[in-house]
Motif scaffolding. Structure first.
Motif, PDB file in Angstrom:
ATOM      1  N   ALA A 101       0.827  -1.212   0.000  1.00 16.03           N
ATOM      2  CA  ALA A 101       0.000   0.000   0.000  1.00 16.03           C
ATOM      3  C   ALA A 101       0.860   1.260   0.000  1.00 16.03           C
ATOM      4  CB  ALA A 101      -0.938  -0.007   1.200  1.00 16.03           C
ATOM      5  N   VAL A 102       1.893   1.281   0.816  1.00 10.55           N
ATOM      6  CA  VAL A 102       2.772   2.456   0.863  1.00 10.55           C
ATOM      7  C   VAL A 102       3.558   2.589  -0.435  1.00 10.55           C
ATOM      8  CG1 VAL A 102       4.726   3.512   2.055  1.00 10.55           C
ATOM      9  CG2 VAL A 102       2.908   2.423   3.370  1.00 10.55           C
ATOM     10  N   ALA A 103       4.016   1.475  -0.994  1.00 10.61           N
ATOM     11  CA  ALA A 103       4.736   1.520  -2.268  1.00 10.61           C
ATOM     12  C   ALA A 103       3.866   2.121  -3.364  1.00 10.61           C
ATOM     13  CB  ALA A 103       5.198   0.121  -2.659  1.00 10.61           C
ATOM     14  N   ALA A 104       2.582   1.756  -3.372  1.00 10.97           N
ATOM     15  CA  ALA A 104       1.670   2.298  -4.369  1.00 10.97           C
ATOM     16  C   ALA A 104       1.487   3.801  -4.193  1.00 10.97           C
ATOM     17  CB  ALA A 104       0.323   1.580  -4.282  1.00 10.97           C
ATOM     18  N   ARG A 105       1.418   4.253  -2.969  1.00 10.51           N
ATOM     19  CA  ARG A 105       1.258   5.680  -2.710  1.00 10.51           C
ATOM     20  C   ARG A 105       2.506   6.455  -3.115  1.00 10.51           C
ATOM     21  NH1 ARG A 105      -1.851   8.357   1.735  1.00 10.51           N
ATOM     22  NH2 ARG A 105      -2.313   9.517  -0.148  1.00 10.51           N
ATOM     23  N   ILE A 106       3.666   5.875  -2.841  1.00  7.50           N
ATOM     24  CA  ILE A 106       4.916   6.527  -3.241  1.00  7.50           C
ATOM     25  C   ILE A 106       4.993   6.622  -4.759  1.00  7.50           C
ATOM     26  CG2 ILE A 106       7.431   6.266  -3.291  1.00  7.50           C
ATOM     27  CD1 ILE A 106       7.242   5.041  -0.496  1.00  7.50           C
ATOM     28  N   ALA A 107       4.639   5.532  -5.448  1.00 10.94           N
ATOM     29  CA  ALA A 107       4.675   5.517  -6.913  1.00 10.94           C
ATOM     30  C   ALA A 107       3.718   6.542  -7.505  1.00 10.94           C
ATOM     31  CB  ALA A 107       4.328   4.121  -7.421  1.00 10.94           C
TER      32      ALA A 107
ATOM     33  N   ALA B 290       2.150  10.427  -3.890  1.00 12.48           N
ATOM     34  CA  ALA B 290       1.369  10.884  -2.741  1.00 12.48           C
ATOM     35  C   ALA B 290       2.284  11.208  -1.568  1.00 12.48           C
ATOM     36  CB  ALA B 290       0.349   9.821  -2.339  1.00 12.48           C
ATOM     37  N   ALA B 291       1.719  11.907  -0.602  1.00 15.08           N
ATOM     38  CA  ALA B 291       2.436  12.238   0.631  1.00 15.08           C
ATOM     39  C   ALA B 291       1.417  12.388   1.743  1.00 15.08           C
ATOM     40  CB  ALA B 291       3.250  13.510   0.471  1.00 15.08           C
ATOM     41  N   GLU B 292       1.886  12.271   2.971  1.00 13.48           N
ATOM     42  CA  GLU B 292       1.031  12.431   4.129  1.00 13.48           C
ATOM     43  C   GLU B 292       1.684  13.388   5.118  1.00 13.48           C
ATOM     44  OE1 GLU B 292      -0.608   7.800   3.910  1.00 13.48           O
ATOM     45  OE2 GLU B 292       0.240   8.569   5.770  1.00 13.48           O
ATOM     46  N   PRO B 293       0.877  14.074   5.933  1.00 14.07           N
ATOM     47  CA  PRO B 293       1.478  14.934   6.964  1.00 14.07           C
ATOM     48  C   PRO B 293       2.200  14.104   8.012  1.00 14.07           C
ATOM     49  CG  PRO B 293      -0.907  14.784   7.261  1.00 14.07           C
ATOM     50  CD  PRO B 293      -0.597  14.120   5.953  1.00 14.07           C
ATOM     51  N   ALA B 294       3.475  14.382   8.205  1.00 16.86           N
ATOM     52  CA  ALA B 294       4.279  13.620   9.154  1.00 16.86           C
ATOM     53  C   ALA B 294       3.812  13.875  10.580  1.00 16.86           C
ATOM     54  CB  ALA B 294       5.748  13.983   9.015  1.00 16.86           C
TER      55      ALA B 294
ATOM     56  N   ALA C  80       7.258   7.691  10.502  1.00 18.32           N
ATOM     57  CA  ALA C  80       6.392   8.769  10.980  1.00 18.32           C
ATOM     58  C   ALA C  80       5.868   9.617   9.828  1.00 18.32           C
ATOM     59  CB  ALA C  80       7.147   9.653  11.969  1.00 18.32           C
ATOM     60  N   MET C  81       6.423   9.426   8.630  1.00 17.47           N
ATOM     61  CA  MET C  81       5.994  10.188   7.457  1.00 17.47           C
ATOM     62  C   MET C  81       4.771   9.573   6.776  1.00 17.47           C
ATOM     63  SD  MET C  81       9.820  10.917   5.955  1.00 17.47           S
ATOM     64  CE  MET C  81       9.245  11.844   4.521  1.00 17.47           C
ATOM     65  N   TRP C  82       4.361   8.370   7.198  1.00 16.74           N
ATOM     66  CA  TRP C  82       3.203   7.711   6.586  1.00 16.74           C
ATOM     67  C   TRP C  82       2.212   7.239   7.659  1.00 16.74           C
ATOM     68  CZ3 TRP C  82       2.398   8.070   1.534  1.00 16.74           C
ATOM     69  CH2 TRP C  82       3.490   8.371   0.714  1.00 16.74           C
ATOM     70  N   PRO C  83       1.789   8.134   8.546  1.00 12.83           N
ATOM     71  CA  PRO C  83       0.924   7.693   9.653  1.00 12.83           C
ATOM     72  C   PRO C  83      -0.441   7.181   9.222  1.00 12.83           C
ATOM     73  CG  PRO C  83       1.050  10.088   9.561  1.00 12.83           C
ATOM     74  CD  PRO C  83       2.062   9.576   8.586  1.00 12.83           C
ATOM     75  N   ARG C  84      -1.039   7.808   8.202  1.00 12.72           N
ATOM     76  CA  ARG C  84      -2.378   7.372   7.777  1.00 12.72           C
ATOM     77  C   ARG C  84      -2.334   5.980   7.158  1.00 12.72           C
ATOM     78  NH1 ARG C  84      -4.395  13.012   4.834  1.00 12.72           N
ATOM     79  NH2 ARG C  84      -4.560  14.268   6.750  1.00 12.72           N
ATOM     80  N   SER C  85      -1.342   5.753   6.335  1.00 10.43           N
ATOM     81  CA  SER C  85      -1.224   4.444   5.694  1.00 10.43           C
ATOM     82  C   SER C  85      -0.950   3.353   6.716  1.00 10.43           C
ATOM     83  CB  SER C  85      -0.102   4.478   4.648  1.00 10.43           C
ATOM     84  OG  SER C  85      -0.444   5.325   3.566  1.00 10.43           O
ATOM     85  N   VAL C  86      -0.117   3.667   7.713  1.00 14.28           N
ATOM     86  CA  VAL C  86       0.168   2.676   8.748  1.00 14.28           C
ATOM     87  C   VAL C  86      -1.104   2.369   9.531  1.00 14.28           C
ATOM     88  CG1 VAL C  86       1.447   2.218  10.873  1.00 14.28           C
ATOM     89  CG2 VAL C  86       2.608   3.287   8.935  1.00 14.28           C
TER      90      VAL C  86
END
Length: 222
Positions: free
Chosen positions: A61-67, A70-74, A170-176
């Motif tokens: 899921a995180v790999a797909a967002r990076i590709a 996308a970004a999330e608030p840290a 900590a840079m991907w809190p929503r995805s985690v």
């Protein structure tokens, strides 16, 4: 293994073998790590340990967002802004050593970013660990989290295992949180890769230098 041996051999491993970790070993390590000190015995650490399909789902899921760019608030700033000396040079030096072993020159920004994304694959480790804590906890309790993490890492070395603490998570809190039960009222403090070090991984040749005690320590009354 002596504590001194565990400390001397501990390092941030960024390449792991495809070899499972015995859950009984992890339970033993985490039980013993619970003896880590904390102010007022608050024990502010909350932990999630992930492997197998749940780990693969999170990583994908995180790999797909990076590709997708996308970004999330840290959850917090990992490093202070405008980091002064000698801290800036220490951070720069360990990064350059690692990228040197990887054969990635400084001007190849795309390759460096691609390598940084390996953080979010736990560097191929079979186990990922997340530590989180209530948002009302302050700097003293964050220090307790660091003591706990160090305890875990040294106990893992005693078991022959290696690790890599990763504040980068900590840079991907929503995805985690979409894959790991971390309450919104808790802050995601760090992740950690856990597994068996791959001796052939180039990044694992990195051995970060430490400042001599003459640079960091003052003795009085001796």
């Amino acid at each position: 293994m002596k504590v001194s041996e565990a400390l001397a051999s501990r390092r941030s491993v960024r390449g792991f073998l495809d070899k499972p970790v015995d859950p009984n070993v992890l339970r033993r390590v985490l039980t013993l790590a619970g003896r880590a000190p904390s102010g007022g015995n608050l024990q502010p650490w909350h932990v999630a340990v992930v492997t197998g399909r749940p780990l693969a789902a999170l990583v994908d899921a995180v790999a797909a967002r990076i590709a997708a760019g996308a970004a999330e608030p840290a959850e917090y700033a990992v490093y202070p802004a405008n980091l002064p000396e000698p801290y800036r040079s220490r951070r720069f030096a360990v990064g350059e050593e690692m990228y040197g072993h990887l054969g990635i020159p400084r001007e190849d920004r795309a390759a460096r970013l691609a390598w940084f994304a390996a953080n979010y694959r736990f560097f191929g480790a079979p186990v990922g660990l997340f530590v989180h804590t209530p948002r009302f906890m302050g700097p003293p309790q964050w220090a307790d989290l660091g003591i706990w993490l160090q305890s875990v890492m040294l106990l893992l070395r005693e078991e022959g295992l290696d690790s890599c603490p990763q504040e980068a998570w900590a840079m991907w809190p929503r995805s985690v949180r979409a894959h790991v039960p971390i309450p919104e009222e808790h802050i995601l403090y760090a992740g950690m890769s856990i597994g068996w070090a791959d001796p052939a991984a180039p990044a694992n040749r990195t051995r970060a230098e430490r400042a001599p005690i003459e640079e960091t320590t003052t003795f009085l009354g001796f």
